[in-house]
Scaffold this motif. Structure first.
Motif, short mmCIF file in Angstrom:
data_model
loop_
_atom_site.label_atom_id
_atom_site.label_comp_id
_atom_site.label_asym_id
_atom_site.label_seq_id
_atom_site.Cartn_x
_atom_site.Cartn_y
_atom_site.Cartn_z
N GLU A 50 -4.78 76.06 -67.74
CA GLU A 50 -4.56 77.02 -69.01
C GLU A 50 -3.39 76.81 -69.72
O GLU A 50 -2.65 75.93 -68.85
CB GLU A 50 -4.51 78.47 -68.62
N ILE A 51 -3.78 76.21 -71.23
CA ILE A 51 -2.37 75.83 -71.68
C ILE A 51 -2.14 77.10 -72.25
O ILE A 51 -2.71 77.41 -73.28
CB ILE A 51 -2.75 74.85 -72.60
N SER A 56 8.23 79.56 -80.48
CA SER A 56 10.14 80.53 -81.02
C SER A 56 9.68 81.90 -79.80
O SER A 56 9.94 82.94 -80.56
CB SER A 56 10.38 81.25 -82.12
N ALA A 57 9.52 81.26 -78.71
CA ALA A 57 9.11 82.44 -77.85
C ALA A 57 8.44 83.52 -77.74
O ALA A 57 7.57 84.41 -76.82
CB ALA A 57 10.29 82.87 -77.12
N VAL A 58 7.25 82.82 -78.79
CA VAL A 58 6.24 84.48 -79.29
C VAL A 58 5.00 83.70 -78.92
O VAL A 58 4.56 82.20 -79.52
CB VAL A 58 6.62 84.01 -80.63
N VAL A 59 3.94 83.49 -78.11
CA VAL A 59 2.12 83.38 -77.48
C VAL A 59 1.97 83.43 -78.55
O VAL A 59 1.77 84.25 -79.18
CB VAL A 59 2.03 84.05 -76.42
N LYS A 60 0.94 82.09 -79.46
CA LYS A 60 0.14 82.08 -80.00
C LYS A 60 -0.87 81.96 -80.22
O LYS A 60 -2.00 82.23 -80.65
CB LYS A 60 1.01 81.50 -81.61
N ALA A 61 -1.80 81.15 -78.14
CA ALA A 61 -2.70 80.87 -78.69
C ALA A 61 -2.88 81.03 -76.70
O ALA A 61 -1.61 80.22 -76.32
CB ALA A 61 -3.57 79.89 -78.89
N LYS A 62 -3.85 80.68 -76.06
CA LYS A 62 -4.11 80.50 -74.84
C LYS A 62 -5.36 79.69 -74.89
O LYS A 62 -6.08 80.14 -75.65
CB LYS A 62 -4.43 81.58 -73.93
N GLY A 63 -5.32 79.04 -73.91
CA GLY A 63 -6.77 77.92 -74.01
C GLY A 63 -6.58 77.83 -72.63
O GLY A 63 -5.88 78.03 -72.02
N PHE A 64 -8.44 78.25 -72.09
CA PHE A 64 -8.69 77.95 -70.47
C PHE A 64 -9.76 76.97 -71.36
O PHE A 64 -10.88 76.41 -71.62
CB PHE A 64 -9.30 78.78 -70.50
N ALA A 65 -9.60 75.76 -70.16
CA ALA A 65 -10.88 74.90 -70.14
C ALA A 65 -11.24 74.62 -68.29
O ALA A 65 -10.62 73.98 -67.85
CB ALA A 65 -10.49 72.99 -70.71
N PRO A 66 -13.05 74.03 -68.11
CA PRO A 66 -12.36 74.48 -66.69
C PRO A 66 -12.17 72.85 -65.74
O PRO A 66 -11.73 72.51 -65.12
CB PRO A 66 -14.66 74.68 -66.40
N ILE A 67 -13.03 72.56 -66.98
CA ILE A 67 -12.17 70.44 -66.81
C ILE A 67 -10.74 70.22 -67.48
O ILE A 67 -11.47 69.80 -69.21
CB ILE A 67 -13.10 69.44 -65.97
N LEU A 68 -10.32 69.37 -67.06
CA LEU A 68 -9.70 68.60 -68.88
C LEU A 68 -8.84 67.38 -68.26
O LEU A 68 -8.28 67.31 -67.11
CB LEU A 68 -7.74 69.47 -69.13
N ASP A 69 -9.68 65.98 -68.99
CA ASP A 69 -9.15 65.30 -68.20
C ASP A 69 -8.50 64.34 -69.05
O ASP A 69 -8.64 64.36 -70.42
CB ASP A 69 -10.58 64.14 -68.67
N GLN A 70 -6.93 63.73 -68.97
CA GLN A 70 -6.36 62.74 -70.25
C GLN A 70 -6.50 61.90 -69.61
O GLN A 70 -7.05 60.96 -68.65
CB GLN A 70 -4.89 63.71 -69.07
N VAL A 71 -7.04 60.94 -70.77
CA VAL A 71 -7.17 59.27 -70.35
C VAL A 71 -6.54 58.86 -71.43
O VAL A 71 -5.78 58.71 -72.30
CB VAL A 71 -8.65 59.65 -71.27
#
Length: 190
Positions: A50-51, A56-71
């Motif tokens: 979850e990203i 400015s400390a205000v949440v604009k979006a949340k992302g969820f990925a079952p798998i995240l590969d950093q390549v």
């Protein structure tokens, strides 16, 4: 023996040695050198990620990925790949959900600051649903782009078009060569 037979033998005798001489060991050495230059990737896999995107400390979006590969390729720029898809939920300053983006696959190219959503991409807001197979978010320009897609409005209006663009909040949509169905309220004949 006829002249045609003699000419064909001369052609064969002249060109076969020429052909065979072009297949020498130097070509094999070049091929071995090329194949030894392998691209090395380092891949770090995270599960159930979850990203949170904030400003400015205000949440604009949340992302969820079952798998995240950093390549991290040995040459070229780094990227993040979400092979099992992603869901992003957007919020207004009061933390009310304003919309979502879901896709079956996504890739974020860090250097270019571009995220590409692919396969069954769906953008949902109160005033529209946008379906496409590819949607690109350019973080620097704060714009979305899609080669084609379908916009559906709550009143039943359906629009097919190409070259969609929309600002980051999908508050408006621009497109080319649109066609579709719309519904008009009221009495038209009176």
């Amino acid at each position: 023996m006829n002249i045609a037979g003699i000419l064909s033998r001369i052609v064969i005798l002249c060109f076969v040695p020429l052909f065979l001489s072009s297949c020498n060991g130097d070509d094999l050495k070049k091929a071995a050198t090329i194949s030894s230059k392998k691209l090395t990737l380092s891949k770090d896999r995270s599960l159930k990620v979850e990203i949170v995107f904030s400003d400015s400390a205000v949440v604009k979006a949340k992302g969820f990925a079952p798998i995240l590969d950093q390549v991290n390729p040995s040459s070229g720029s780094k990227y993040q790949e979400m092979p099992k898809g992603v869901k992003i939920t957007f919020f207004d300053p009061k933390q009310t959900v304003t919309g979502t983006i879901t896709s079956d696959y996504a890739i974020r190219k860090e250097t270019e600051q571009v995220t590409i959503f692919k396969k069954n991409v769906v953008v949902v807001r109160d005033d529209l649903t946008f379906n496409t197979e590819e949607l690109t978010w350019n973080q620097q320009k704060k714009m979305y782009y899609s080669p084609k897609g379908i916009v559906t409005r709550p009143d039943g209006t359906v629009l097919n078009a190409i070259n969609f663009t929309a600002p980051e909040d999908f508050s408006s949509v621009a497109f080319e060569q649109g066609s579709g169905e719309t519904y008009v309220k009221g009495d038209l004949g009176q």
